[in-house]
Motif scaffolding. Structure first.
Motif, mmCIF file in Angstrom:
data_model
loop_
_atom_site.group_PDB
_atom_site.id
_atom_site.type_symbol
_atom_site.label_atom_id
_atom_site.label_comp_id
_atom_site.label_asym_id
_atom_site.label_seq_id
_atom_site.Cartn_x
_atom_site.Cartn_y
_atom_site.Cartn_z
ATOM 1 N N ILE A 199 2.334 2.086 15.121
ATOM 2 C CA ILE A 199 0.675 2.263 13.585
ATOM 3 C C ILE A 199 0.295 0.845 13.511
ATOM 4 O O ILE A 199 0.860 -0.283 13.760
ATOM 5 C CB ILE A 199 1.844 2.904 12.401
ATOM 6 C CG1 ILE A 199 2.954 1.161 12.011
ATOM 7 C CG2 ILE A 199 2.905 3.636 13.453
ATOM 8 C CD1 ILE A 199 3.678 1.077 11.027
ATOM 9 N N GLU A 256 -3.199 6.493 10.638
ATOM 10 C CA GLU A 256 -2.472 4.444 10.570
ATOM 11 C C GLU A 256 -1.785 4.747 12.234
ATOM 12 O O GLU A 256 -0.894 4.133 12.728
ATOM 13 C CB GLU A 256 -1.015 5.009 9.689
ATOM 14 C CG GLU A 256 -1.823 4.535 8.749
ATOM 15 C CD GLU A 256 -1.445 5.587 7.532
ATOM 16 O OE1 GLU A 256 -0.213 6.205 7.484
ATOM 17 O OE2 GLU A 256 -2.505 6.513 6.228
ATOM 18 N N THR A 297 0.875 -1.201 0.177
ATOM 19 C CA THR A 297 0.018 0.019 -0.177
ATOM 20 C C THR A 297 0.870 1.414 0.408
ATOM 21 O O THR A 297 2.409 1.176 0.316
ATOM 22 C CB THR A 297 -1.269 -0.450 0.810
ATOM 23 O OG1 THR A 297 0.328 -0.015 2.463
ATOM 24 C CG2 THR A 297 -1.682 -1.087 1.450
ATOM 25 N N PRO A 298 0.193 2.634 -0.547
ATOM 26 C CA PRO A 298 1.234 3.571 -0.409
ATOM 27 C C PRO A 298 1.825 4.570 0.506
ATOM 28 O O PRO A 298 2.635 4.904 1.062
ATOM 29 C CB PRO A 298 0.492 4.918 -1.237
ATOM 30 C CG PRO A 298 -0.742 3.236 -2.369
ATOM 31 C CD PRO A 298 -0.550 2.408 -1.118
ATOM 32 N N GLU A 299 0.352 3.875 1.601
ATOM 33 C CA GLU A 299 0.894 4.059 3.027
ATOM 34 C C GLU A 299 2.074 3.082 3.610
ATOM 35 O O GLU A 299 2.912 4.283 4.617
ATOM 36 C CB GLU A 299 -0.042 3.696 3.984
ATOM 37 C CG GLU A 299 -1.898 4.666 3.406
ATOM 38 C CD GLU A 299 -2.901 4.401 2.133
ATOM 39 O OE1 GLU A 299 -3.381 4.955 2.159
ATOM 40 O OE2 GLU A 299 -2.440 3.042 2.391
ATOM 41 N N PHE A 300 2.422 2.098 3.591
ATOM 42 C CA PHE A 300 2.914 1.776 4.309
ATOM 43 C C PHE A 300 4.159 2.245 3.529
ATOM 44 O O PHE A 300 4.732 2.079 4.263
ATOM 45 C CB PHE A 300 2.357 0.060 3.903
ATOM 46 C CG PHE A 300 3.598 -0.892 5.205
ATOM 47 C CD1 PHE A 300 3.452 -0.839 6.554
ATOM 48 C CD2 PHE A 300 4.347 -1.595 4.125
ATOM 49 C CE1 PHE A 300 4.585 -1.235 7.334
ATOM 50 C CE2 PHE A 300 5.390 -2.000 5.347
ATOM 51 C CZ PHE A 300 5.436 -2.143 6.900
ATOM 52 N N ARG A 301 4.471 2.120 1.871
ATOM 53 C CA ARG A 301 5.462 2.707 1.555
ATOM 54 C C ARG A 301 6.122 3.155 2.350
ATOM 55 O O ARG A 301 7.483 3.816 2.377
ATOM 56 C CB ARG A 301 5.615 2.183 -0.171
ATOM 57 C CG ARG A 301 6.377 2.286 -0.105
ATOM 58 C CD ARG A 301 6.174 2.261 -1.796
ATOM 59 N NE ARG A 301 5.988 1.896 -2.198
ATOM 60 C CZ ARG A 301 6.706 0.155 -2.876
ATOM 61 N NH1 ARG A 301 8.049 -0.272 -2.430
ATOM 62 N NH2 ARG A 301 5.986 -1.073 -3.150
ATOM 63 N N ALA A 302 5.430 4.489 2.572
ATOM 64 C CA ALA A 302 5.810 5.954 2.954
ATOM 65 C C ALA A 302 6.325 5.716 4.677
ATOM 66 O O ALA A 302 7.796 6.199 4.841
ATOM 67 C CB ALA A 302 4.569 6.952 2.977
ATOM 68 N N TRP A 303 5.845 4.922 5.830
ATOM 69 C CA TRP A 303 6.424 4.251 6.876
ATOM 70 C C TRP A 303 7.320 3.714 6.358
ATOM 71 O O TRP A 303 8.582 3.996 7.374
ATOM 72 C CB TRP A 303 5.848 4.088 7.565
ATOM 73 C CG TRP A 303 4.288 4.589 8.469
ATOM 74 C CD1 TRP A 303 3.095 4.299 7.644
ATOM 75 C CD2 TRP A 303 4.580 5.161 9.014
ATOM 76 N NE1 TRP A 303 2.615 5.072 8.602
ATOM 77 C CE2 TRP A 303 3.440 5.353 9.947
ATOM 78 C CE3 TRP A 303 5.320 5.896 9.795
ATOM 79 C CZ2 TRP A 303 2.921 6.890 10.225
ATOM 80 C CZ3 TRP A 303 5.359 6.155 11.187
ATOM 81 C CH2 TRP A 303 3.514 6.948 11.451
ATOM 82 N N GLU A 353 -0.214 14.220 7.849
ATOM 83 C CA GLU A 353 -0.385 13.735 7.171
ATOM 84 C C GLU A 353 -1.002 11.902 7.128
ATOM 85 O O GLU A 353 -1.386 10.751 6.653
ATOM 86 C CB GLU A 353 0.803 13.894 5.844
ATOM 87 C CG GLU A 353 0.819 15.116 5.417
ATOM 88 C CD GLU A 353 1.750 14.707 4.547
ATOM 89 O OE1 GLU A 353 2.616 13.972 4.003
ATOM 90 O OE2 GLU A 353 1.809 16.037 3.519
ATOM 91 N N HIS A 354 -0.279 10.905 7.585
ATOM 92 C CA HIS A 354 -0.185 9.638 8.268
ATOM 93 C C HIS A 354 -0.909 9.916 9.207
ATOM 94 O O HIS A 354 -1.274 8.478 10.602
ATOM 95 C CB HIS A 354 0.906 9.103 8.415
ATOM 96 C CG HIS A 354 2.013 9.064 6.691
ATOM 97 N ND1 HIS A 354 1.100 8.005 6.123
ATOM 98 C CD2 HIS A 354 2.383 9.581 6.616
ATOM 99 C CE1 HIS A 354 1.624 8.295 5.216
ATOM 100 N NE2 HIS A 354 3.008 10.206 5.062
ATOM 101 N N LEU A 368 -2.174 -0.283 9.537
ATOM 102 C CA LEU A 368 -2.200 -0.465 8.974
ATOM 103 C C LEU A 368 -2.307 -2.045 7.915
ATOM 104 O O LEU A 368 -1.347 -2.454 8.057
ATOM 105 C CB LEU A 368 -1.956 0.691 8.019
ATOM 106 C CG LEU A 368 0.332 0.731 7.802
ATOM 107 C CD1 LEU A 368 0.242 1.884 6.738
ATOM 108 C CD2 LEU A 368 0.802 0.433 8.931
#
Length: 315
Positions: free
Chosen positions: A249, A173, A144-150, A169-170, A251
């Motif tokens: 977190i 999560e 997911t884009p969210e996990f890649r950001a983390w 922004e997060h 997600l």
């Protein structure tokens, strides 16, 4: 036989015999067509029989490169080849069930980066009969884009404003820790757990003091940190900001997967009055591997195929 003026005269019987010999010689130079039966037993997609042109010669009739002749009559592929790439675990299981046979097997790359499942439909049989292994179904776990950001921000130094923006922004999560998680990780890290609200308050405090210098930073016995910012326009007056030591977190790591829960340690460093922030995800690779192993078990159960962590031969 009679001779007249140097010419040979043949009687009728001799002429007939010579003509027969000539006919046989001429026939021996002509190609003939023969039919070869049982061709369909050589593989799928072949007809029952094929015509073969037999060339005459001193060694008798012969055919060169019979396989080329047979392949020219093929009406279907010799075997299934290629890799089908699916985008969901459900599609992977369904497609494997459609094509599998007794020799099929599933392999999994469970470590990061690039976790994936690969089913080799024409894998070697259990009796060790070799097969080509060229028909496969592949599923690359979509992150997911969210996990890649983390992951990309993990253990990366951020300026104060950048870190405050990241938390904002997060915020979706951020998760409240369970009691068992509090007991485990507060003891392990010797740091106080933060709730999502406390992290949001921290982000807003950082935004307020984004241009301020650090007056003092200490570590409290409670496992929290305390940062005092000095505002230039208020004659050195400062405001305390409480900094937790660890947060949680929760997600989805993969697009069609279940949520994972990963603790993160929060750290800051002061240098020349400026402060930098980092967070470190705790053993996040192990959490992802467990998720992939779980999906591998599900695929093996729903397809009835043997499964292995690793990669098949070749390619």
């Amino acid at each position: 036989m009679a001779s007249s003026q140097g010419h040979t005269t043949l009687v009728s019987g001799e002429a007939e015999a010579i003509q027969k010999v000539a006919d046989l010689a001429t026939a021996g130079q002509k190609p003939t067509v023969e039919w070869i039966d049982g061709i369909d037993a050589l593989g799928a997609g072949l007809p029952e029989s094929i015509p073969v042109l037999m060339q005459a010669g001193s060694g008798g009739g012969r055919v060169a490169d019979l396989r080329t002749l047979i392949e020219a009559y093929r009406i279907g592929p010799a075997r299934r080849t290629g890799t089908a790439r699916v985008t969901t675990l459900e599609a992977f299981i369904a497609l494997v069930n459609r094509h599998k046979d007794d020799g099929s097997a599933i392999f999994a790359k469970t470590d990061w980066p690039g976790p994936s499942l690969t089913a080799v439909i024409d894998y070697h049989d259990e009796d060790n009969t070799p097969r080509h292994g060229e028909h496969r179904v592949a599923y690359a776990f979509p992150v997911t884009p969210e996990f890649r950001a983390w992951i990309e921000g993990n253990d990366t130094k951020m300026a104060q404003g950048e870190f405050a923006q990241f938390l904002e922004e997060h915020a979706a999560e951020l998760a409240a820790p369970y009691d068992a998680e509090v007991n485990t990780y507060e003891r392990l890290f010797r740091a106080k757990f933060a709730t999502p609200n406390e992290l949001i308050d921290l982000a807003r405090s950082l935004e307020i003091h984004v241009n301020a210098q650090v007056k003092n930073a200490v570590r409290l016995q409670s496992g929290e940190g305390e940062v005092v910012f000095r505002e230039e326009h208020v004659n050195g007056a400062g405001e305390r900001v409480t900094v937790p030591g660890v947060f949680m977190i929760a997600l989805r790591a993969f697009v069609d997967g279940e949520a994972v829960r990963i603790p993160a340690r929060l750290r800051y460093r002061v240098s020349g009055g400026a402060i930098t922030w980092t967070y470190v995800l705790y053993r996040w690779e192990d959490e992802l591997r467990s998720r992939v192993q779980h999906d591998l078990m599900r695929a093996a159960e729903e397809t009835g195929l043997p499964s292995y962590e690793g990669a098949p031969e070749g390619r």
